[in-house]
Scaffold this motif. Structure first.
Motif, mmCIF file in Angstrom:
data_model
loop_
_atom_site.group_PDB
_atom_site.id
_atom_site.type_symbol
_atom_site.label_atom_id
_atom_site.label_comp_id
_atom_site.label_asym_id
_atom_site.label_seq_id
_atom_site.Cartn_x
_atom_site.Cartn_y
_atom_site.Cartn_z
ATOM 1 N N GLU A 188 -11.220 13.500 4.969
ATOM 2 C CA GLU A 188 -10.096 13.239 4.069
ATOM 3 C C GLU A 188 -10.410 13.743 2.660
ATOM 4 O O GLU A 188 -11.584 13.818 2.267
ATOM 5 C CB GLU A 188 -9.783 11.734 4.035
ATOM 6 C CG GLU A 188 -8.578 11.328 4.869
ATOM 7 C CD GLU A 188 -7.269 11.882 4.306
ATOM 8 O OE1 GLU A 188 -7.231 12.289 3.135
ATOM 9 O OE2 GLU A 188 -6.285 11.921 5.054
ATOM 10 N N THR A 189 -9.379 14.060 1.912
ATOM 11 C CA THR A 189 -9.564 14.609 0.568
ATOM 12 C C THR A 189 -9.137 13.654 -0.531
ATOM 13 O O THR A 189 -9.269 13.979 -1.715
ATOM 14 C CB THR A 189 -8.759 15.916 0.428
ATOM 15 O OG1 THR A 189 -7.369 15.644 0.700
ATOM 16 C CG2 THR A 189 -9.265 16.970 1.399
ATOM 17 N N CYS A 190 -8.640 12.478 -0.157
ATOM 18 C CA CYS A 190 -8.154 11.531 -1.161
ATOM 19 C C CYS A 190 -9.319 10.820 -1.847
ATOM 20 O O CYS A 190 -10.466 10.867 -1.378
ATOM 21 C CB CYS A 190 -7.233 10.501 -0.507
ATOM 22 S SG CYS A 190 -8.045 9.549 0.777
ATOM 23 N N GLU A 191 -9.026 10.138 -2.943
ATOM 24 C CA GLU A 191 -10.070 9.405 -3.662
ATOM 25 C C GLU A 191 -10.341 8.053 -3.020
ATOM 26 O O GLU A 191 -11.483 7.594 -2.979
ATOM 27 C CB GLU A 191 -9.664 9.198 -5.126
ATOM 28 C CG GLU A 191 -10.729 8.490 -5.954
ATOM 29 C CD GLU A 191 -10.330 8.340 -7.414
ATOM 30 O OE1 GLU A 191 -11.068 7.678 -8.167
ATOM 31 O OE2 GLU A 191 -9.287 8.895 -7.800
ATOM 32 N N ARG A 192 -9.284 7.400 -2.504
ATOM 33 C CA ARG A 192 -9.434 6.072 -1.917
ATOM 34 C C ARG A 192 -8.764 6.005 -0.553
ATOM 35 O O ARG A 192 -7.774 6.699 -0.302
ATOM 36 C CB ARG A 192 -8.842 4.997 -2.838
ATOM 37 C CG ARG A 192 -9.767 4.614 -3.971
ATOM 38 C CD ARG A 192 -9.127 3.691 -4.974
ATOM 39 N NE ARG A 192 -10.134 3.179 -5.878
ATOM 40 C CZ ARG A 192 -10.707 3.890 -6.843
ATOM 41 N NH1 ARG A 192 -10.347 5.159 -7.014
ATOM 42 N NH2 ARG A 192 -11.636 3.354 -7.620
ATOM 43 N N LEU A 193 -9.340 5.159 0.288
ATOM 44 C CA LEU A 193 -8.772 4.897 1.599
ATOM 45 C C LEU A 193 -8.379 3.428 1.700
ATOM 46 O O LEU A 193 -9.037 2.559 1.124
ATOM 47 C CB LEU A 193 -9.786 5.213 2.706
ATOM 48 C CG LEU A 193 -10.136 6.681 2.942
ATOM 49 C CD1 LEU A 193 -11.277 6.789 3.939
ATOM 50 C CD2 LEU A 193 -8.922 7.461 3.442
ATOM 51 N N THR A 194 -7.313 3.180 2.452
ATOM 52 C CA THR A 194 -6.886 1.818 2.745
ATOM 53 C C THR A 194 -7.060 1.561 4.233
ATOM 54 O O THR A 194 -6.609 2.362 5.059
ATOM 55 C CB THR A 194 -5.421 1.588 2.343
ATOM 56 O OG1 THR A 194 -5.280 1.813 0.931
ATOM 57 C CG2 THR A 194 -4.995 0.165 2.657
ATOM 58 N N LEU A 195 -7.724 0.460 4.576
ATOM 59 C CA LEU A 195 -7.964 0.092 5.968
ATOM 60 C C LEU A 195 -7.270 -1.235 6.248
ATOM 61 O O LEU A 195 -7.555 -2.240 5.570
ATOM 62 C CB LEU A 195 -9.467 -0.033 6.265
ATOM 63 C CG LEU A 195 -10.315 1.242 6.314
ATOM 64 C CD1 LEU A 195 -10.467 1.902 4.963
ATOM 65 C CD2 LEU A 195 -11.692 0.923 6.897
ATOM 66 N N ARG A 196 -6.362 -1.240 7.216
ATOM 67 C CA ARG A 196 -5.647 -2.471 7.565
ATOM 68 C C ARG A 196 -5.612 -2.620 9.077
ATOM 69 O O ARG A 196 -5.418 -1.637 9.804
ATOM 70 C CB ARG A 196 -4.214 -2.446 7.025
ATOM 71 C CG ARG A 196 -4.102 -2.484 5.502
ATOM 72 C CD ARG A 196 -2.642 -2.616 5.071
ATOM 73 N NE ARG A 196 -2.504 -2.727 3.628
ATOM 74 C CZ ARG A 196 -2.360 -1.687 2.817
ATOM 75 N NH1 ARG A 196 -2.329 -0.463 3.338
ATOM 76 N NH2 ARG A 196 -2.240 -1.864 1.524
ATOM 77 N N THR A 197 -5.820 -3.848 9.544
ATOM 78 C CA THR A 197 -5.744 -4.110 10.977
ATOM 79 C C THR A 197 -4.387 -4.681 11.349
ATOM 80 O O THR A 197 -3.753 -5.407 10.574
ATOM 81 C CB THR A 197 -6.839 -5.098 11.407
ATOM 82 O OG1 THR A 197 -6.754 -6.290 10.597
ATOM 83 C CG2 THR A 197 -8.211 -4.484 11.272
ATOM 84 N N SER A 198 -3.980 -4.311 12.553
ATOM 85 C CA SER A 198 -2.750 -4.862 13.136
ATOM 86 C C SER A 198 -3.008 -4.990 14.629
ATOM 87 O O SER A 198 -3.077 -3.987 15.341
ATOM 88 C CB SER A 198 -1.552 -3.945 12.865
ATOM 89 O OG SER A 198 -0.392 -4.450 13.501
ATOM 90 N N GLY A 199 -3.197 -6.230 15.078
ATOM 91 C CA GLY A 199 -3.531 -6.425 16.477
ATOM 92 C C GLY A 199 -4.895 -5.834 16.784
ATOM 93 O O GLY A 199 -5.893 -6.159 16.139
ATOM 94 N N SER A 200 -4.934 -4.917 17.744
ATOM 95 C CA SER A 200 -6.197 -4.282 18.139
ATOM 96 C C SER A 200 -6.323 -2.878 17.568
ATOM 97 O O SER A 200 -7.036 -2.042 18.114
ATOM 98 C CB SER A 200 -6.291 -4.216 19.663
ATOM 99 O OG SER A 200 -5.209 -3.459 20.194
ATOM 100 N N GLU A 201 -5.631 -2.613 16.462
ATOM 101 C CA GLU A 201 -5.686 -1.299 15.820
ATOM 102 C C GLU A 201 -6.133 -1.423 14.373
ATOM 103 O O GLU A 201 -5.838 -2.406 13.698
ATOM 104 C CB GLU A 201 -4.323 -0.604 15.852
ATOM 105 C CG GLU A 201 -3.915 -0.050 17.193
ATOM 106 C CD GLU A 201 -2.626 0.747 17.109
ATOM 107 O OE1 GLU A 201 -2.342 1.498 18.052
ATOM 108 O OE2 GLU A 201 -1.910 0.619 16.086
#
Length: 358
Positions: A81-94
Protein backbone atom coordinates in the motif's frame (compact mmCIF):
# COMPACT_ATOMS: atom_id res chain seq x y z
CA UNK A 1 -11.49 -4.56 16.64
CA UNK A 2 -10.87 -1.05 15.40
CA UNK A 3 -7.30 0.13 14.69
CA UNK A 4 -5.81 3.13 12.91
CA UNK A 5 -2.04 2.95 12.55
CA UNK A 6 0.88 4.31 10.57
CA UNK A 7 1.42 1.92 7.67
CA UNK A 8 5.23 1.92 7.89
CA UNK A 9 5.18 1.17 11.61
CA UNK A 10 2.78 -1.72 11.04
CA UNK A 11 4.85 -3.10 8.15
CA UNK A 12 8.10 -2.97 10.13
CA UNK A 13 6.58 -4.68 13.17
CA UNK A 14 4.90 -7.35 11.06
CA UNK A 15 8.11 -8.12 9.17
CA UNK A 16 10.05 -8.68 12.39
CA UNK A 17 7.51 -10.97 14.10
CA UNK A 18 6.65 -12.89 10.92
CA UNK A 19 10.31 -13.92 10.60
CA UNK A 20 9.64 -16.81 13.01
CA UNK A 21 6.72 -18.25 11.03
CA UNK A 22 7.64 -21.72 9.70
CA UNK A 23 7.68 -22.15 5.92
CA UNK A 24 5.58 -25.28 6.22
CA UNK A 25 3.45 -26.23 9.19
CA UNK A 26 0.67 -28.75 9.79
CA UNK A 27 -0.99 -26.14 12.00
CA UNK A 28 -2.50 -23.25 10.00
CA UNK A 29 -2.67 -21.15 13.16
CA UNK A 30 1.14 -20.90 13.13
CA UNK A 31 0.88 -18.93 9.88
CA UNK A 32 -1.12 -16.26 11.70
CA UNK A 33 -0.20 -13.17 13.65
CA UNK A 34 -2.09 -12.47 16.83
CA UNK A 35 -3.20 -8.84 17.04
CA UNK A 36 -4.13 -7.37 20.42
CA UNK A 37 -5.35 -3.80 20.91
CA UNK A 38 -4.79 -1.72 24.03
CA UNK A 39 -5.68 1.99 24.02
CA UNK A 40 -3.04 3.68 21.84
CA UNK A 41 -0.95 0.60 20.98
CA UNK A 42 -1.19 -2.85 19.43
CA UNK A 43 0.80 -6.01 20.17
CA UNK A 44 1.69 -8.41 17.34
CA UNK A 45 2.73 -11.96 18.20
CA UNK A 46 3.97 -14.87 16.06
CA UNK A 47 5.38 -18.26 17.06
CA UNK A 48 6.67 -21.55 15.68
CA UNK A 49 6.23 -23.18 19.14
CA UNK A 50 10.00 -23.03 19.77
CA UNK A 51 10.47 -19.29 19.30
CA UNK A 52 7.88 -16.62 20.10
CA UNK A 53 8.25 -12.93 19.32
CA UNK A 54 5.92 -10.12 20.32
CA UNK A 55 6.17 -6.45 19.41
CA UNK A 56 4.15 -3.57 20.79
CA UNK A 57 3.93 -0.47 18.59
CA UNK A 58 1.97 2.79 18.87
CA UNK A 59 -1.34 3.29 17.08
CA UNK A 60 -3.55 6.34 16.57
CA UNK A 61 -6.51 4.29 17.72
CA UNK A 62 -6.74 0.73 19.04
CA UNK A 63 -9.62 -1.08 20.69
CA UNK A 64 -11.46 -4.39 20.58
CA UNK A 65 -10.84 -8.09 21.09
CA UNK A 66 -7.77 -9.95 19.89
CA UNK A 67 -7.84 -11.70 16.50
CA UNK A 68 -5.72 -14.00 14.36
CA UNK A 69 -5.06 -13.23 10.71
CA UNK A 70 -2.70 -14.55 8.03
CA UNK A 71 0.60 -12.77 8.72
CA UNK A 72 2.01 -12.97 5.19
CA UNK A 73 -1.14 -11.55 3.63
CA UNK A 74 -1.36 -8.66 6.06
CA UNK A 75 2.35 -7.95 5.64
CA UNK A 76 1.92 -7.86 1.85
CA UNK A 77 -0.84 -5.29 2.20
CA UNK A 78 1.15 -3.15 4.64
CA UNK A 79 4.28 -3.15 2.46
CA UNK A 80 2.53 -2.69 -0.90
CA UNK A 81 0.00 0.00 0.00
CA UNK A 82 1.10 3.58 -0.62
CA UNK A 83 -1.01 5.40 1.97
CA UNK A 84 0.35 6.88 5.19
CA UNK A 85 -2.15 5.16 7.51
CA UNK A 86 -4.18 1.99 7.48
CA UNK A 87 -7.47 1.28 9.22
CA UNK A 88 -8.19 -2.26 10.43
CA UNK A 89 -11.74 -3.19 11.44
CA UNK A 90 -13.30 -6.57 12.15
CA UNK A 91 -16.78 -7.63 11.14
CA UNK A 92 -17.70 -11.17 12.07
CA UNK A 93 -14.92 -13.44 10.82
CA UNK A 94 -13.40 -10.82 8.50
CA UNK A 95 -10.75 -8.16 8.94
CA UNK A 96 -11.22 -5.18 6.64
CA UNK A 97 -8.08 -3.19 5.88
CA UNK A 98 -8.57 0.26 4.33
CA UNK A 99 -5.98 2.53 2.78
CA UNK A 100 -6.65 5.75 0.89
CA UNK A 101 -7.81 4.00 -2.27
CA UNK A 102 -7.52 0.29 -1.50
CA UNK A 103 -9.77 -2.03 0.52
CA UNK A 104 -8.86 -5.59 1.51
CA UNK A 105 -10.75 -8.29 3.39
CA UNK A 106 -8.97 -11.12 5.21
CA UNK A 107 -10.53 -14.05 7.02
CA UNK A 108 -9.76 -14.21 10.73
CA UNK A 109 -9.56 -16.99 13.30
CA UNK A 110 -10.46 -16.92 17.00
CA UNK A 111 -7.57 -15.72 19.17
CA UNK A 112 -8.25 -18.64 21.52
CA UNK A 113 -6.74 -21.02 18.93
CA UNK A 114 -3.34 -19.34 19.20
CA UNK A 115 -0.74 -21.11 21.39
CA UNK A 116 -0.77 -19.70 24.94
CA UNK A 117 1.32 -16.58 25.40
CA UNK A 118 4.22 -17.29 27.80
CA UNK A 119 4.02 -15.86 31.29
CA UNK A 120 6.71 -13.58 32.67
CA UNK A 121 9.98 -15.53 32.86
CA UNK A 122 11.84 -15.59 36.15
CA UNK A 123 15.55 -16.39 36.26
CA UNK A 124 19.02 -14.91 35.85
CA UNK A 125 18.82 -11.48 34.21
CA UNK A 126 21.75 -10.03 32.24
CA UNK A 127 21.61 -6.47 30.89
CA UNK A 128 23.33 -5.43 27.65
CA UNK A 129 24.01 -1.92 26.42
CA UNK A 130 22.85 -0.72 23.02
CA UNK A 131 24.65 -2.71 20.33
CA UNK A 132 26.49 -4.92 22.83
CA UNK A 133 24.26 -7.96 22.44
CA UNK A 134 24.60 -7.86 18.65
CA UNK A 135 28.40 -7.60 18.89
CA UNK A 136 28.74 -10.54 21.27
CA UNK A 137 26.39 -12.78 19.31
CA UNK A 138 27.77 -11.96 15.85
CA UNK A 139 31.35 -12.47 17.06
CA UNK A 140 30.60 -16.07 18.06
CA UNK A 141 27.56 -17.45 16.21
CA UNK A 142 29.56 -18.13 13.02
CA UNK A 143 31.16 -21.10 14.83
CA UNK A 144 27.83 -22.80 15.63
CA UNK A 145 27.51 -26.29 14.14
CA UNK A 146 25.25 -26.55 11.09
CA UNK A 147 24.53 -30.26 11.55
CA UNK A 148 21.81 -31.41 13.91
CA UNK A 149 23.43 -34.50 15.45
CA UNK A 150 24.86 -32.80 18.56
CA UNK A 151 22.19 -30.37 19.72
CA UNK A 152 24.40 -28.56 22.22
CA UNK A 153 26.70 -27.56 19.35
CA UNK A 154 23.78 -25.95 17.48
CA UNK A 155 23.56 -22.95 19.78
CA UNK A 156 25.52 -20.16 21.43
CA UNK A 157 26.28 -20.82 25.07
CA UNK A 158 25.81 -17.80 27.31
CA UNK A 159 27.28 -18.19 30.77
CA UNK A 160 27.90 -15.83 33.64
CA UNK A 161 29.92 -16.40 36.78
CA UNK A 162 28.53 -13.32 38.49
CA UNK A 163 31.40 -11.05 37.43
CA UNK A 164 31.62 -11.59 33.67
CA UNK A 165 29.49 -13.00 30.86
CA UNK A 166 30.81 -15.19 28.05
CA UNK A 167 29.35 -16.03 24.66
CA UNK A 168 30.77 -19.29 23.27
CA UNK A 169 30.09 -21.30 20.11
CA UNK A 170 31.77 -24.35 18.58
CA UNK A 171 31.21 -26.98 15.93
CA UNK A 172 33.98 -29.25 17.21
CA UNK A 173 36.56 -27.99 14.72
CA UNK A 174 36.67 -24.36 15.77
CA UNK A 175 35.56 -22.26 18.72
CA UNK A 176 34.76 -18.59 19.26
CA UNK A 177 34.41 -16.88 22.62
CA UNK A 178 33.89 -13.33 23.84
CA UNK A 179 34.16 -12.49 27.52
CA UNK A 180 33.07 -9.12 28.96
CA UNK A 181 32.89 -7.88 32.58
CA UNK A 182 29.27 -7.78 33.72
CA UNK A 183 27.67 -8.29 37.12
CA UNK A 184 24.71 -10.64 37.45
CA UNK A 185 23.64 -13.82 39.18
CA UNK A 186 25.32 -17.04 38.02
CA UNK A 187 23.71 -19.00 35.20
CA UNK A 188 24.10 -20.44 31.71
CA UNK A 189 22.04 -21.52 28.71
CA UNK A 190 22.55 -22.75 25.14
CA UNK A 191 20.51 -20.45 22.90
CA UNK A 192 19.63 -20.96 19.21
CA UNK A 193 21.54 -18.36 17.14
CA UNK A 194 18.44 -17.28 15.22
CA UNK A 195 17.19 -15.70 18.44
CA UNK A 196 19.96 -13.13 18.15
CA UNK A 197 19.30 -12.70 14.42
CA UNK A 198 15.68 -11.82 15.20
CA UNK A 199 16.81 -9.43 17.94
CA UNK A 200 19.02 -7.63 15.43
CA UNK A 201 16.06 -7.08 13.12
CA UNK A 202 13.97 -5.74 15.99
CA UNK A 203 16.64 -3.33 17.21
CA UNK A 204 20.39 -3.94 17.05
CA UNK A 205 21.03 -0.55 18.65
CA UNK A 206 18.67 -1.06 21.60
CA UNK A 207 19.53 -2.08 25.17
CA UNK A 208 18.45 -5.67 25.86
CA UNK A 209 17.87 -7.84 28.91
CA UNK A 210 18.49 -11.58 28.64
CA UNK A 211 16.67 -13.69 31.22
CA UNK A 212 17.70 -17.33 31.61
CA UNK A 213 15.10 -19.63 33.13
CA UNK A 214 15.02 -23.37 33.74
CA UNK A 215 14.18 -24.43 30.18
CA UNK A 216 13.53 -21.15 28.39
CA UNK A 217 15.32 -17.87 27.79
CA UNK A 218 13.89 -14.47 26.98
CA UNK A 219 15.22 -11.32 25.37
CA UNK A 220 13.37 -8.09 26.13
CA UNK A 221 13.78 -4.52 24.99
CA UNK A 222 11.49 -1.55 24.74
CA UNK A 223 8.40 -2.79 22.88
CA UNK A 224 9.67 -6.29 22.06
CA UNK A 225 9.91 -9.72 23.70
CA UNK A 226 11.58 -12.81 22.24
CA UNK A 227 11.07 -16.15 24.04
CA UNK A 228 12.90 -19.34 23.08
CA UNK A 229 13.37 -22.88 24.28
CA UNK A 230 16.85 -23.58 25.61
CA UNK A 231 18.79 -26.23 23.69
CA UNK A 232 19.45 -29.44 25.59
CA UNK A 233 22.70 -31.35 25.74
CA UNK A 234 26.17 -31.07 27.25
CA UNK A 235 28.33 -28.25 25.97
CA UNK A 236 32.05 -29.11 25.78
CA UNK A 237 34.47 -27.90 28.43
CA UNK A 238 35.50 -25.03 26.21
CA UNK A 239 38.18 -23.57 28.50
CA UNK A 240 40.20 -26.75 28.05
CA UNK A 241 40.19 -26.17 24.29
CA UNK A 242 41.70 -22.68 24.40
CA UNK A 243 45.52 -22.98 24.29
CA UNK A 244 47.23 -21.66 27.40
CA UNK A 245 50.01 -19.08 27.28
CA UNK A 246 52.43 -21.77 28.39
CA UNK A 247 51.53 -23.92 25.37
CA UNK A 248 52.07 -21.11 22.85
CA UNK A 249 55.52 -20.92 21.26
CA UNK A 250 54.91 -18.65 18.25
CA UNK A 251 53.05 -15.33 18.21
CA UNK A 252 52.28 -13.41 15.02
CA UNK A 253 51.19 -9.77 15.09
CA UNK A 254 49.18 -8.78 12.01
CA UNK A 255 46.46 -6.49 10.77
CA UNK A 256 43.15 -8.35 10.47
CA UNK A 257 42.25 -6.88 7.09
CA UNK A 258 45.69 -7.56 5.61
CA UNK A 259 45.72 -11.12 6.94
CA UNK A 260 42.22 -11.78 5.59
CA UNK A 261 43.20 -10.47 2.17
CA UNK A 262 46.24 -12.72 2.04
CA UNK A 263 44.30 -15.81 3.17
CA UNK A 264 41.55 -15.11 0.67
CA UNK A 265 44.02 -14.90 -2.22
CA UNK A 266 45.98 -17.94 -1.09
CA UNK A 267 42.81 -20.02 -1.01
CA UNK A 268 41.77 -19.26 -4.60
CA UNK A 269 43.14 -22.55 -5.89
CA UNK A 270 41.95 -24.86 -3.12
CA UNK A 271 39.66 -27.73 -4.07
CA UNK A 272 37.06 -29.94 -2.41
CA UNK A 273 39.74 -32.56 -1.83
CA UNK A 274 42.36 -30.07 -0.67
CA UNK A 275 40.67 -27.29 1.31
CA UNK A 276 43.65 -26.37 3.45
CA UNK A 277 46.11 -23.52 3.03
CA UNK A 278 49.69 -24.10 4.11
CA UNK A 279 51.09 -21.44 6.44
CA UNK A 280 54.89 -21.33 6.49
CA UNK A 281 55.69 -19.11 9.45
CA UNK A 282 59.16 -17.62 9.78
CA UNK A 283 60.16 -14.29 8.34
CA UNK A 284 56.51 -13.31 7.95
CA UNK A 285 53.99 -15.82 6.59
CA UNK A 286 54.20 -17.59 3.24
CA UNK A 287 50.76 -19.02 2.36
CA UNK A 288 50.20 -21.54 -0.39
CA UNK A 289 47.56 -23.90 -1.76
CA UNK A 290 47.70 -26.55 -4.42
CA UNK A 291 45.05 -27.99 -6.71
CA UNK A 292 46.12 -30.96 -8.86
CA UNK A 293 43.70 -29.91 -11.61
CA UNK A 294 44.23 -26.14 -11.54
CA UNK A 295 47.64 -25.25 -10.21
CA UNK A 296 49.17 -23.50 -7.22
CA UNK A 297 48.79 -20.19 -5.38
CA UNK A 298 51.43 -18.48 -3.22
CA UNK A 299 50.96 -15.31 -1.18
CA UNK A 300 53.47 -13.66 1.16
CA UNK A 301 52.48 -11.51 4.14
CA UNK A 302 55.00 -9.31 5.89
CA UNK A 303 54.30 -9.30 9.63
CA UNK A 304 55.95 -9.57 13.02
CA UNK A 305 56.74 -13.15 14.10
CA UNK A 306 58.11 -14.03 17.53
CA UNK A 307 59.12 -17.51 18.62
CA UNK A 308 60.45 -19.50 15.68
CA UNK A 309 59.28 -21.22 12.53
CA UNK A 310 56.42 -23.59 11.74
CA UNK A 311 54.57 -25.13 8.80
CA UNK A 312 50.88 -25.73 9.50
CA UNK A 313 47.72 -26.37 7.48
CA UNK A 314 44.56 -24.41 8.25
CA UNK A 315 41.10 -24.29 6.68
CA UNK A 316 41.02 -20.80 5.08
CA UNK A 317 37.24 -20.41 5.56
CA UNK A 318 37.66 -20.90 9.29
CA UNK A 319 40.34 -18.22 9.39
CA UNK A 320 38.26 -15.76 7.36
CA UNK A 321 35.20 -16.34 9.55
CA UNK A 322 37.30 -15.84 12.67
CA UNK A 323 38.73 -12.56 11.37
CA UNK A 324 35.37 -10.90 10.63
CA UNK A 325 34.78 -9.70 14.22
CA UNK A 326 38.30 -8.21 14.40
CA UNK A 327 39.11 -4.61 13.57
CA UNK A 328 42.80 -3.68 13.59
CA UNK A 329 45.71 -5.64 15.00
CA UNK A 330 45.44 -9.20 16.29
CA UNK A 331 47.63 -11.94 17.69
CA UNK A 332 47.81 -15.17 15.68
CA UNK A 333 49.32 -17.74 18.07
CA UNK A 334 50.36 -21.37 17.63
CA UNK A 335 52.73 -24.09 18.85
CA UNK A 336 52.95 -27.21 16.66
CA UNK A 337 51.45 -28.43 13.39
CA UNK A 338 48.94 -30.70 15.15
CA UNK A 339 47.81 -28.31 17.90
CA UNK A 340 45.07 -25.68 17.57
CA UNK A 341 45.86 -22.08 16.64
CA UNK A 342 44.57 -19.14 18.65
CA UNK A 343 43.44 -15.75 17.36
CA UNK A 344 43.16 -13.00 19.99
CA UNK A 345 41.94 -9.42 19.81
CA UNK A 346 40.73 -7.59 22.90
CA UNK A 347 37.98 -9.63 24.59
CA UNK A 348 37.61 -11.94 21.58
CA UNK A 349 39.30 -15.31 21.04
CA UNK A 350 38.98 -17.87 18.25
CA UNK A 351 40.43 -21.38 18.25
CA UNK A 352 40.91 -23.32 14.99
CA UNK A 353 41.99 -26.93 14.63
CA UNK A 354 44.70 -27.49 11.99
CA UNK A 355 44.19 -29.68 8.91
CA UNK A 356 46.45 -32.36 7.47
CA UNK A 357 47.94 -31.24 4.17
CA UNK A 358 49.28 -34.67 3.22
Amino acid sequence: MNITINRSILADALASVAAVIPTRSPKPVLSCVKIEAAKDAITLTCTDLELTIARTVPADEAEGDAILVDAAKLLSIATTETCERLTLRTSGSELRVDGDTGTYKLFTQPASEFPPTPNTLNGVAINFDAGELHRLASATSYAVAQEGARYAFNGVKVETDGKAVSFIATDGRRLAVVNVPKKSAKGSAIIPPRVFNVATKVGSGSPWTLTIGDNQAELTTDGATIRTNILEGTFPAWREVVPSNEAITITIKADAEELASAVRRASLLTSDDSKGVRFDVGNGIAMSSRNPESGEAKVDLACQVDGGTLAIGINPKFVLDALKPVDGELSFRMSTANRPVLIESGDYRAVIMPVNLQ
